[in-house]
Design a protein around this motif. Sequence first.
Motif, short mmCIF file in Angstrom:
data_model
loop_
_atom_site.label_atom_id
_atom_site.label_comp_id
_atom_site.label_asym_id
_atom_site.label_seq_id
_atom_site.Cartn_x
_atom_site.Cartn_y
_atom_site.Cartn_z
N LEU A 134 27.19 67.82 -49.43
CA LEU A 134 26.96 66.43 -49.67
C LEU A 134 28.32 65.81 -49.74
CD1 LEU A 134 24.26 65.05 -50.30
CD2 LEU A 134 24.97 65.16 -52.91
N TYR A 138 29.21 62.78 -47.26
CA TYR A 138 29.12 61.37 -47.67
C TYR A 138 30.13 61.14 -48.41
CZ TYR A 138 24.70 62.42 -45.37
OH TYR A 138 23.70 62.87 -44.29
N LEU A 158 24.60 57.16 -50.70
CA LEU A 158 23.40 58.19 -50.66
C LEU A 158 22.12 57.02 -50.42
CD1 LEU A 158 24.33 60.91 -52.97
CD2 LEU A 158 24.80 60.70 -50.67
N LEU A 161 20.44 56.81 -47.08
CA LEU A 161 19.94 57.81 -46.05
C LEU A 161 18.53 58.19 -45.88
CD1 LEU A 161 22.49 60.49 -47.35
CD2 LEU A 161 22.93 58.94 -45.59
N ILE A 166 19.68 63.62 -44.76
CA ILE A 166 20.02 64.21 -45.80
C ILE A 166 19.91 65.74 -46.01
CG2 ILE A 166 18.15 64.11 -47.72
CD1 ILE A 166 20.31 63.32 -49.85
N THR A 169 22.33 68.69 -45.48
CA THR A 169 22.97 69.51 -46.73
C THR A 169 22.18 70.87 -47.18
OG1 THR A 169 21.84 68.19 -48.47
CG2 THR A 169 23.75 66.98 -47.42
N ILE A 179 17.65 60.63 -52.64
CA ILE A 179 17.77 59.40 -52.23
C ILE A 179 17.20 58.32 -53.37
CG2 ILE A 179 16.71 58.06 -50.33
CD1 ILE A 179 16.91 60.39 -48.55
N ALA A 182 19.51 57.62 -56.09
CA ALA A 182 20.47 56.75 -55.56
C ALA A 182 20.04 55.39 -55.40
CB ALA A 182 21.27 57.11 -54.43
#
Length: 285
Positions: A134, A138, A158, A161, A166, A169, A179, A182
């Motif tokens: 991650l 990012y 994040l 995304l 994602i 990862t 997500i 975030a």
Amino acid sequence: MLYVFENIRPFNLKAVLDGGQAFRWKEENGRFVGIVKNRFLAVDYSENTLSVEINESSSSKEEDIRFIMDYFDLDRDYLTLEEELTKEYPELKKAIEDGSGNRILHQDPWETLISFIISANNSIPNIKKVIERLCEKYGSPIDYKGKTYYTFPSPDALSNLSEEEISCTRCGFRGKYIIKAAKMVQSGEVDLRKIEKLDTKDAVKELIKIPGVGVKVAGCILLFAYRKYDSFPVDVWIKRAVEEIYFDGCQKNIKEIIDFARKKFGERAGFVQQYLFYYFRGKSI
DNA sequence: TGCCAGGCCTTCC
DNA sequence: GGAAGGCATGGC
């Protein structure tokens, strides 16, 4: 820049940095190397002395020192804490001796939130790998002594995304939670600074509004990022430990265990939890 | 192959 | 409001 702190004891680097509260530390030539916020750190401990190397940055010496003392909780007298806990709870003597020098870090709430969303139904080695991917993907690069390291990605990085993006990862089913978390932080729907002011029960209520965050993950965030030491996160290891020590091996549900621990250990429940986790998990690996 | 990992969410009573 | 299943992934 090298900072040296003398008369720090006890301090068990491996227990602290590789004991499941922080996931970004690596053992390298006998010392621990990691990224905290936007800084590179290399940490060493011997003969009651903690040495911390930090990459050059814009911060002053005083800021660096304050930052290190705050992160590693250097102002707390863990020697006395361990003595008091051992005296008051002789049944924990072995666990405390075994994990002597374990400490509770003061980590960044955002990083801790995402890290423990990733921790759900996952193993520590795998959690580390997912977080590393991650960050590499990012986060922002930090160059130091010919190597490139990466900061923990921001909420902004994040929040936009897709689940498919994602998934590189290998975070599995937790991608959608990351997500969404975030987005909630980035938009201000959840204010991580506000959590600080709440007591533990209200803070848990607030945190579990975030998808992927239940009572256990909230407990870890409160203990490792907000210094709520009455928090007692119960995972599979802690459940077994408490059942074995206090309930003759009989199964209890999570709520019973939390209530029991809060009542028994009060403002020091979080520390007890950390010694128990290190001891019981360590016995099986 | 099956089970477990610093659990949580949804569904079904 | 409590009990069951499902869930991505990796290691043993």
